[in-house]
Design a protein around this motif. Structure first.
Motif, short mmCIF file in Angstrom:
data_model
loop_
_atom_site.label_atom_id
_atom_site.label_comp_id
_atom_site.label_asym_id
_atom_site.label_seq_id
_atom_site.Cartn_x
_atom_site.Cartn_y
_atom_site.Cartn_z
N ASN A 48 0.80 -1.22 0.00
CA ASN A 48 0.00 0.00 0.00
C ASN A 48 0.83 1.27 0.00
O ASN A 48 0.53 2.23 -0.71
CB ASN A 48 -0.93 0.01 1.22
CG ASN A 48 -2.19 -0.79 0.99
OD1 ASN A 48 -2.72 -0.81 -0.12
ND2 ASN A 48 -2.67 -1.47 2.01
N GLY A 49 1.86 1.29 0.84
CA GLY A 49 2.66 2.50 0.94
C GLY A 49 4.13 2.18 1.17
O GLY A 49 4.47 1.11 1.67
N ASN A 70 -3.48 4.75 5.10
CA ASN A 70 -4.74 4.31 5.71
C ASN A 70 -5.77 4.12 4.60
O ASN A 70 -6.14 5.07 3.92
CB ASN A 70 -5.23 5.35 6.72
CG ASN A 70 -6.43 4.89 7.52
OD1 ASN A 70 -7.39 4.36 6.97
ND2 ASN A 70 -6.38 5.10 8.83
N THR A 71 -6.22 2.89 4.41
CA THR A 71 -7.13 2.61 3.29
C THR A 71 -8.53 3.13 3.53
O THR A 71 -9.28 3.35 2.58
CB THR A 71 -7.19 1.09 3.03
OG1 THR A 71 -7.49 0.41 4.26
CG2 THR A 71 -5.87 0.57 2.48
N LYS A 72 -8.92 3.34 4.79
CA LYS A 72 -10.26 3.85 5.08
C LYS A 72 -10.36 5.35 4.81
O LYS A 72 -11.34 5.83 4.23
CB LYS A 72 -10.65 3.55 6.52
CG LYS A 72 -10.91 2.07 6.79
CD LYS A 72 -11.39 1.85 8.22
CE LYS A 72 -11.70 0.38 8.46
NZ LYS A 72 -12.17 0.14 9.86
N THR A 73 -9.36 6.10 5.24
CA THR A 73 -9.38 7.55 5.06
C THR A 73 -8.64 8.00 3.81
O THR A 73 -8.69 9.18 3.45
CB THR A 73 -8.73 8.23 6.27
OG1 THR A 73 -7.34 7.86 6.33
CG2 THR A 73 -9.42 7.82 7.56
N ILE A 268 -1.90 -6.72 6.24
CA ILE A 268 -1.77 -8.13 5.89
C ILE A 268 -1.69 -8.27 4.37
O ILE A 268 -0.89 -9.01 3.81
CB ILE A 268 -2.95 -8.95 6.43
CG1 ILE A 268 -3.00 -8.85 7.96
CG2 ILE A 268 -2.87 -10.41 5.98
CD1 ILE A 268 -4.24 -9.46 8.58
N ASN A 269 -2.56 -7.55 3.70
CA ASN A 269 -2.57 -7.42 2.25
C ASN A 269 -3.10 -6.03 1.93
O ASN A 269 -3.32 -5.23 2.85
CB ASN A 269 -3.42 -8.53 1.59
CG ASN A 269 -4.81 -8.61 2.21
OD1 ASN A 269 -5.50 -7.60 2.36
ND2 ASN A 269 -5.22 -9.82 2.60
N LYS A 270 -3.31 -5.70 0.69
CA LYS A 270 -3.67 -4.33 0.33
C LYS A 270 -5.05 -3.92 0.85
O LYS A 270 -5.35 -2.73 0.91
CB LYS A 270 -3.59 -4.14 -1.18
CG LYS A 270 -2.16 -4.25 -1.71
CD LYS A 270 -2.05 -3.79 -3.15
CE LYS A 270 -2.14 -2.29 -3.27
NZ LYS A 270 -1.83 -1.81 -4.64
N GLN A 271 -5.86 -4.88 1.26
CA GLN A 271 -7.19 -4.57 1.75
C GLN A 271 -7.32 -4.65 3.27
O GLN A 271 -8.20 -4.02 3.86
CB GLN A 271 -8.23 -5.53 1.14
CG GLN A 271 -8.45 -5.38 -0.36
CD GLN A 271 -7.32 -5.97 -1.17
OE1 GLN A 271 -6.81 -7.05 -0.84
NE2 GLN A 271 -6.91 -5.28 -2.23
N THR A 272 -6.44 -5.42 3.93
CA THR A 272 -6.66 -5.78 5.34
C THR A 272 -5.56 -5.26 6.24
O THR A 272 -4.41 -5.70 6.15
CB THR A 272 -6.74 -7.31 5.50
OG1 THR A 272 -7.63 -7.84 4.51
CG2 THR A 272 -7.21 -7.67 6.89
N ASP A 386 2.60 -6.68 4.23
CA ASP A 386 3.29 -7.97 4.20
C ASP A 386 3.82 -8.28 2.81
O ASP A 386 3.22 -7.93 1.80
CB ASP A 386 2.34 -9.10 4.63
CG ASP A 386 2.36 -9.35 6.13
OD1 ASP A 386 3.30 -8.90 6.79
OD2 ASP A 386 1.41 -10.00 6.62
N TRP A 387 4.94 -8.98 2.80
CA TRP A 387 5.63 -9.33 1.58
C TRP A 387 4.86 -10.41 0.82
O TRP A 387 4.52 -11.44 1.38
CB TRP A 387 7.03 -9.81 1.91
CG TRP A 387 8.06 -9.59 0.85
CD1 TRP A 387 8.72 -10.52 0.12
CD2 TRP A 387 8.56 -8.33 0.41
NE1 TRP A 387 9.60 -9.92 -0.74
CE2 TRP A 387 9.53 -8.57 -0.58
CE3 TRP A 387 8.28 -7.00 0.76
CZ2 TRP A 387 10.22 -7.55 -1.23
CZ3 TRP A 387 8.97 -5.99 0.12
CH2 TRP A 387 9.93 -6.28 -0.86
N ASP A 388 4.58 -10.16 -0.46
CA ASP A 388 4.01 -11.17 -1.35
C ASP A 388 5.16 -11.75 -2.16
O ASP A 388 5.73 -11.06 -3.01
CB ASP A 388 2.96 -10.53 -2.26
CG ASP A 388 2.26 -11.53 -3.16
OD1 ASP A 388 2.93 -12.48 -3.63
OD2 ASP A 388 1.05 -11.37 -3.43
N ASN A 389 5.50 -13.00 -1.88
CA ASN A 389 6.69 -13.59 -2.51
C ASN A 389 6.62 -13.64 -4.03
O ASN A 389 7.66 -13.70 -4.71
CB ASN A 389 6.92 -15.00 -1.96
CG ASN A 389 7.39 -14.98 -0.52
OD1 ASN A 389 8.05 -14.04 -0.09
ND2 ASN A 389 7.02 -16.00 0.24
#
Length: 418
Positions: A48-49, A70-73, A268-272, A386-389
Motif C-alpha cells: 500500500n505505501g 490508511n485505506t479507510k481515510t 496483511i494485504n492491500k485490503q486488510t 506484508d511481503w508477497d513472494n
C-alpha cells in the motif's frame, strides 16, 4: 534597537534564501523525475505505501513517501508518515553502547553480569562469561526461543481483542495490552533460571563468543545493560544522545512519543490492516520514525563511516564500522552481496563486498538501509504491507533500480549552485 532587529531579520532571511538556492535547477529536476517514476510504481505495487531516502556523505539527496497509509481515510504515505522500522532499530543499540563507553559507563568487553540484577549464564558453558561485545555482534549464544517469540508482540488496545489475538503472525503471536511489561521484566522472565518463560533452549550449545546466531533477545539485553550502567532508561538515553542531536523530532520508541495522526497502518494485504502493536523488547525493533527523519540518520551514519560524524567520536565510529567476526564464527555464512549477515560491526551488518547496512521485518512491514562505501551513497526503503513472494520482489527491484540510478545522478549534482 529596532534598526538592529531589522538588520538581523534581513540577515536571517538572506541566509535562508541562500540555503534554498543550494541545489541547482538540474538537481531539482532530477528529484522530480524520480518522484514521478516512483509514483507510477506505487499505483500498481503489491504494497500500500512505502518510504524512501537517499544520502551521500555530505547531503540528504532525496526523501519521500508514496501510496497509502490508511485505506479507510485514503491518508497518503509521505515523507512525514510514521512507521515502525523493525530490526533497523538495532543499529541504534550499537551507537548507544559506544556513547555509554565514551561516557565511561561501560566497556564493550565487560561481562554483562557486572551490570544486571539477574544472572545470564549459558547452562552448557557456565564458566564462560557473556560480554557486551558478544551481544552487539550476535555471538552471545543467546537464542530467540519460544519464550521470546510468543510474548514480545503486544496489541495497542482491546478493540476486536478476541479476533486480533488469533491473527496468524507465526512464529510470533499477538498478546493483549495487559501483557505490556518493561524490558527488565521481560528479560528476567526469559533469561533468568527462575523466570516463568525460561528454558535451556534460550541458549545454544555453543560457547559465548564462538558462533554468530542472530538474537533479538541478545540485542535487547544490550539495551538493558546500558540502562543499568548509565542509570538512564534506554528510550531516554537514545533520545538524548541520538534522536535529538540529529533533529529526528518526529521519532520515538512508543506511541506517546510521536504524532499518532501521522502513523501508518501496517497491512496483511492491500485490503486488510493489522491491528496496531508494539514490542516488549522495543530496542530490538520498535523505533517509530519517518522517511524524513531516517534521511538524517542515514546521513549521520554515512558521515560517521568517513570519520565526520557528530554523535560519536572518530574512534567510536571506527569500532562501530569494523567487522568483528571471521569465517570461524559462522556455521552457515551468507555470501550474498546484500546480506547484512556476512559479518558484523557493533550491530551494523556487512555484506560480502564490504558494503554495510541492516534489514528489518515485522507483521505488515519490511525495511532496509544499505550503504555503498566506495560510491559514498546510502539508501532507505520501507514498506507497510506484508511481503508477497510472487510479486513484491519485482516491485522492490524496480524501486531499487530507480534509487540506484537516481542516487548516482543526484550525487553528481549535489551541492551545485544555480
Amino acid at each position: 534597537m529596532k534598526s538592529l532587529s531589522y538588520t538581523l531579520l534581513f540577515i536571517t532571511i538572506a541566509i535562508c534564501c541562500q540555503a534554498q538556492r543550494k541545489q541547482s535547477k538540474e538537481f531539482i529536476k532530477i528529484q522530480n523525475e524520480l518522484t514521478h517514476k516512483l509514483t507510477a510504481i506505487s499505483r500498481n505495487a503489491s504494497f500500500n505505501g512505502f518510504g524512501v531516502a537517499l544520502v551521500n556523505d555530505r547531503d540528504i539527496l532525496y526523501q519521500n513517501g508514496f501510496g497509502i497509509a490508511n485505506t479507510k481515510t485514503l491518508q497518503k504515505y509521505d515523507e512525514n508518515t510514521v512507521q515502525n522500522i523493525a530490526s533497523i532499530s538495532k543499529t541504534l543499540i550499537g551507537l548507544a553502547i559506544l556513547k555509554a563507553q565514551e561516557l565511561g559507563k561501560l566497556k564493550l568487553d565487560d561481562p554483562v553480569n557486572q551490570y544486571l540484577p539477574f544472572k545470564v549464564t549459558n547452562p552448557y558453558h557456565p564458566e564462560v562469561a557473556v560480554t557486551i561485545r558478544q551481544l552487539t555482534t550476535h555471538t552471545s549464544s543467546i537464542n530467540d526461543n519460544n519464550g521470546y517469540l510468543l510474548n514480545t508482540v503486544v496489541l495497542k488496545d482491546t478493540v476486536n481483542l478476541s479476533s486480533n489475538v488469533n491473527i496468524d503472525i507465526s512464529p510470533t503471536q499477538f498478546n493483549p495490552p495487559s501483557s505490556k511489561i518493561s524490558i527488565e521484566d521481560f528479560l528476567t522472565q526469559v533469561l533468568s533460571e527462575s523466570g516463568k518463560w525460561y528454558s535451556k533452549d534460550v541458549f545454544t550449545e555453543n560457547k559465548p563468543g564462538e558462533i554468530f546466531n542472530y538474537s533479538n533477545i541478545g540485542a535487547t539485553l544490550a539495551a538493558l545493560v546500558l540502562e543499568k550502567a548509565t542509570g538512564i532508561p534506554y528510550d531516554v538515553f537514545t533520545t538524548k544522545y541520538i534522536l535529538k542531536p540529529l533533529k529526528m523530532n518526529h521519532s520515538g520508541w512508543n506511541f506517546n512519543a510521536i504524532d499518532f495522526s501521522k502513523y501508518t497502518h501496517t497491512f496483511i494485504n492491500k485490503q486488510t490492516p493489522y491491528p496496531y502493536y508494539s514490542l516488549n523488547t522495543y530496542p530490538d525493533g520498535g523505533l517509530l520514525t519517518t522517511s524524513s527523519d531516517m534521511s538524517k540518520y542515514l546521513l549521520e551514519l554515512m558521515k560517521g563511516y568517513f570519520g565526520k560524524g557528530t554523535i560519536l567520536s572518530k574512534e567510536s565510529y571506527k569500532e562501530y564500522f569494523t567487522p568483528q567476526l571471521n569465517a570461524g564464527n559462522f556455521q552457515d555464512r551468507s555470501n550474498s552481496e546484500y546480506s547484512d549477515e556476512y559479518n558484523m560491526g557493533i550491530t551494523m551488518g556487512f555484506g560480502s563486498t564490504g558494503n554495510f547496512g541492516h534489514t528489518g521485518g515485522d507483521p505488515g512491514m519490511n525495511s532496509v538501509i544499505w550503504f555503498f562505501k566506495d560510491k559514498k551513497i546510502g539508501r532507505y526503503l520501507i514498506v507497510n504491507t506484508d511481503w508477497d513472494n510472487k510479486i513484491s520482489g519485482k516491485d522492490q527491484k524496480a524501486i531499487y533500480d530507480l534509487l540506484d540510478e537516481y542516487c548516482i545522478k543526484l550525487n553528481a549534482l549535489s551541492g551545485s549552485e544555480k
